[in-house]
Scaffold this active site. Structure first.
Site, short mmCIF file in Angstrom:
data_model
loop_
_atom_site.label_atom_id
_atom_site.label_comp_id
_atom_site.label_asym_id
_atom_site.label_seq_id
_atom_site.Cartn_x
_atom_site.Cartn_y
_atom_site.Cartn_z
CG ASP A 132 -1.93 -1.10 1.15
OD1 ASP A 132 -2.29 -1.33 0.01
OD2 ASP A 132 -2.59 -1.56 2.24
CB CYS A 133 3.38 2.64 2.00
SG CYS A 133 4.24 1.25 2.83
CE1 TYR A 134 8.43 2.95 0.05
CE2 TYR A 134 7.79 1.42 1.57
CZ TYR A 134 8.62 2.52 1.29
OH TYR A 134 9.30 3.08 2.29
#
Length: 389
Positions: A132-134
Site C-alpha cells: 500500500d505504501c510502495y
C-alpha cells in the site's frame, strides 16, 4: 611522549615532520631509532592490492510513486536490496548476471563502483514488492554519483596483516584469488606488499583502532571495526610480525570523494571480479617503540608458501619465506627455483604513502584518537563439522 593533539597542532601549522615508512626505515638505518623518534611526528604507510571483501552502500532516493526494491541490478550486477526500500549494498566480488544471447562479460561490482566514483553513468533495473505504501512494481533509470543520496564504501575485510604465498604443486593450471598458478610449481604469487604494508608496521595494533582516520580510495575514510576473519592470535616472530594471515580491519568512507586512480575494478580469470583498492594509514610517533616497530625490513618478515592443488581449508605448506626473497623475483622450493610476482602493486603502494604524506604536510589531513582498541584476542572459528543435514 607526544600526544595526538600536539601532532595535530604541528600539522595545522604545517610544521609536522612526516616520513613515508620507506623513508623512515632508511633514516633509522642511518641515524638510529632514538634520534628519529625525537625528530619525526608521523609515519605514512600504504598499500594498493585486491580487497574483494569490499562493497558500497547506495541510497537511490525515492521514486514517484514509491518502490520497495526487492531485486536490483546495476549495469547487470546484482545488488542486495534487503535493507530499506531504496537502500542497496553492491559487493565488489559480485559478478554480472549473464543475459541469454550475450557474451559473458568479465565484469562485476568492483567495476561498477569504479565507474560511479569516476562519474560515469550506471544503468539501474529494479523490481519491487507492491504494498500500500510502495505501489510501484518496476523501475529503470540511469544514475551517477551526483544523482544518488549516499554512496559510501563499507568494506568488511581490508588490510590483511600479512597473507600467504600461493603455489601449485599439481599437474594442471589453477585459477585462484591470487591469479593463475602454474602446475608443478611453475610460479609463486604473494599479495601483501611486505614492509611497507600498514598493519605490518603496527603489529600489535597499538595506534590503529576504531575511529582511526585513513586514506581510503583517494578520499578520507575511517576504521569502523575489526575485519571479518580477524585473527590476531596468529603465531608471531620475536619482532611481533605474524607468520601468516592475522589482523584485518573493516573500513568505511565517502565514495563521492574518492578517486578512480585508487579504486579499480579487476577480474581474475575463471575466478571472478574483485576490487583493487589504495589504503594508507598514518602512524603517529608517540615513542621510540613505535619507530622500532616501523623499522622492520622485508628480510625480517615471512609468509607461508601454500599449495593450492590440495582442495582443503588447511593446505600443506612448503615452509616460510621472507619478503626479501619474494621481492628478489626467485625463491627455492624443494630445490627448484620458482619465479615470484606480487599481486599488490608495490609502486602504487608507495604512491599511496607518498600522497598521504603530502596531505599531512599540507595541513589537510589530521590524525584522530581511536575511540576503542581492536581486539588482539580474537580466535578463528572454522566450519569443520561435516554433517548430513
Amino acid at each position: 611522549m607526544r600526544k595526538i593533539a600536539e601532532i595535530n597542532e604541528k600539522i595545522s601549522r604545517k610544521s609536522a615532520v612526516v616520513l613515508t615508512v620507506e623513508e623512515l626505515k632508511a633514516k633509522v638505518a642511518e641515524v638510529g631509532v632514538t634520534k628519529v623518534a625525537k625528530e619525526v611526528d608521523v609515519i605514512t604507510t600504504g598499500t594498493f592490492e585486491p580487497m574483494e571483501s569490499s562493497g558500497a552502500i547506495i541510497n537511490l532516493g525515492h521514486t514517484d510513486p514509491p518502490i520497495k526494491i526487492r531485486r536490483c541490478w546495476l549495469d547487470g550486477v546484482p545488488a542486495y536490496p534487503g535493507f530499506g526500500a531504496v537502500d542497496l549494498y553492491l559487493g565488489a566480488s559480485c559478478a554480472v548476471e549473464a543475459v541469454e544471447g550475450e557474451e559473458v562479460r568479465e565484469h562485476g561490482g568492483g567495476h561498477v563502483i569504479e565507474d560511479l566514483i569516476a562519474g560515469k553513468p550506471v544503468q539501474v533495473r529494479a523490481q519491487g514488492q507492491v504494498t500500500d505504501c510502495y505501489p510501484r512494481a518496476t523501475f529503470e533509470t540511469t544514475i551517477t554519483r551526483d544523482t544518488i543520496n549516499q554512496f559510501y564504501l563499507f568494506n568488511p575485510r581490508n588490510l590483511y596483516q600479512n597473507f600467504i604465498v600461493g603455489v601449485n604443486g599439481g599437474d594442471r593450471p589453477l585459477f585462484t584469488y591470487l591469479g593463475p598458478l602454474q602446475p608443478r610449481l611453475g610460479n609463486a604469487v604473494y599479495s601483501n606488499p611486505g614492509a611497507i604494508s600498514p598493519l605490518i608496521n603496527d603489529p600489535d595494533l597499538q595506534v590503529v583502532g576504531i575511529g582511526t582516520r585513513i586514506f581510503l580510495g583517494g578520499g578520507i575514510g575511517y576504521v569502523a571495526w575489526e575485519g571479518t576473519q580477524h585473527f590476531p592470535l596468529q603465531k608471531r616472530l620475536p619482532n611481533r610480525t605474524p607468520i601468516g594471515p592475522a589482523a584485518t580491519l573493516a573500513l568505511m568512507g565517502d565514495a563521492k570523494q574518492m578517486n578512480p586512480r585508487w579504486v579499480r575494478g579487476c577480474y581474475f580469470k575463471n575466478y571472478g571480479p574483485s576490487l583493487m583498492l589504495g589504503v594508507g594509514v598514518p602512524i603517529p610517533v608517540f615513542n621510540e617503540e613505535i619507530v622500532a616497530r616501523c623499522a622492520v625490513q622485508d628480510k625480517d618478515l615471512v609468509a607461508p608458501i601454500v599449495d593450492f592443488s590440495i582442495p582443503r581449508r588447511v593446505r600443506p605448506t612448503f615452509g616460510l619465506v621472507s619478503y626479501a626473497q619474494l621481492k628478489s623475483g626467485r625463491i627455492l622450493i624443494e630445490g627448484k627455483v620458482v619465479r615470484t610476482a606480487p599481486l599488490a602493486s608495490i609502486f602504487l603502494s608507495r604512491q599511496v604513502a607518498q600522497e598521504l604524506k603530502q596531505w599531512i604536510e599540507a595541513g589537510t589531513f589530521t590524525l584522530t584518537e581511536p575511540v576503542a582498541s581492536i581486539s588482539m584476542e580474537r580466535s578463528f572459528l572454522p566450519q569443520d563439522r561435516w554433517t548430513e543435514f
